[in-house]
Design a protein around this motif. Structure first.
Motif: not given
Length: 320
Positions: A103-124
């Motif tokens: 599931r290559l697309s799922l591998a990309v999605q979890v990268a988006v999830l982990v990266g997006g969540a932690n970047l959002t917390t830092r920015v907010v």
């Protein structure tokens, strides 16, 4: 010829059902994203941007000193694990699981999830929200949302996304427990206030909902004749277990949330005076209960959204 026989007609073409199912999951995901964003703002507005809210959480922060020596022996090693290396290792592991399942697309999605969540917390935390100085406690600047909670929760949520359906309920329960323990550990160490931890959990849920919505929006694989027969003859084999687990987490979250509301309401009512040791302990207990409630509910919603996104085509598969 057979005038007396009536043949049932499917008035809704089967091709439309997947589209409608996908649309429902996407809409639910959007609702969750908006609710999470609003929840983070409300937490900040009530507990950070007002004198009364700061007083309540300052009492909870002081209450964390009660029994801290014993509890810190457990909390400190748990917090020491959470680091940039932890995030990188968690991301690599979850991506590897997704790739092992082809599931290559799922591998990309979890990268988006982990990266997006932690970047959002830092920015907010550092650029969007601030903590006004209202004469309550020491001024450490804004600490909402909690970075440790976001890191732990995002890796746990990524695991919920990548594991097979049969394992998701157990992983969701373990993920909720681990995220809650990490959040409570930040309270024990007086690193964070309860609203910080709850906001961190909401950020993770927000990004999980975004990923599940994107997953559902992608067209499913074309159905075959046998797939259509399975759609009619066999129910989703994982739905019952998923539903029971989600309901259990929601029940736990409701009980913990009610306890948090009662305890924090008492602290709020007496915010004008000195809290005292008893009041600080009640506020601290309310904060811990609030963390348990937030993590239980967020992982219940994650579990339901992930299952719905994987079953959007109406023909559930063990590999969804």
């Amino acid at each position: 010829m057979h005038e007396g026989l009536s043949v049932p007609v499917d008035r809704e073409p089967s091709a439309q059902r997947p589209t409608r199912a996908r649309g429902g999951v996407v809409l639910a995901s959007i609702v969750v994203v908006v609710a999470c964003a609003l929840g983070v703002w409300l937490l900040w507005r009530v507990f950070v941007d007002t004198w009364a809210g700061q007083r309540v959480e300052d009492a909870a922060l002081d209450g964390a000193a009660i029994g801290q020596g014993q509890l810190w022996r457990v909390a400190e090693p748990l917090l020491d694990v959470v680091s940039v290396g932890f995030l990188a290792g968690g991301l690599l592991f979850t991506a590897a699981v997704a790739l092992a399942r082809r599931r290559l697309s799922l591998a990309v999605q979890v990268a988006v999830l982990v990266g997006g969540a932690n970047l959002t917390t830092r920015v907010v935390k550092e650029l969007v929200l601030d903590r006004p100085v209202l004469g309550v406690g020491a001024d450490y600047g804004n600490t909402l949302p909690s970075g440790h909670t976001t890191a732990a929760g995002s890796v746990a949520a990524a695991l919920v996304l990548v594991v097979p359906p049969r394992a998701r309920p157990a992983v969701a329960v373990i993920g909720a427990a681990y995220t809650a323990l990490t959040g409570i550990s930040t309270l024990v160490g007086q690193w964070h206030r309860p609203s910080d931890v709850v906001a961190g959990a909401l950020v993770v849920l927000c990004w999980t909902a975004l990923v599940c919505g994107a997953m559902a929006a992608r067209p499913g694989r074309a159905g075959t004749a046998t797939a259509m027969l399975r759609q009619v003859d066999r129910e989703d084999p994982w739905w019952a277990r998923t539903r029971r687990t989600a309901l259990g987490l929601l029940l736990l979250g409701s009980v913990a949330g009610a306890a948090a509301g009662m305890l924090l309401a008492r602290t709020w009512a007496g915010r004008a005076g000195a809290a005292g040791r008893g009041g600080e302990f009640l506020a601290y207990g309310g904060g811990v209960a609030g963390v348990v409630a937030a993590c239980s509910v967020t992982f219940a919603v994650m579990l339901l959204l992930r299952h719905a996104a994987g079953s959007r085509d109406g023909s559930p598969s063990p590999s969804a």
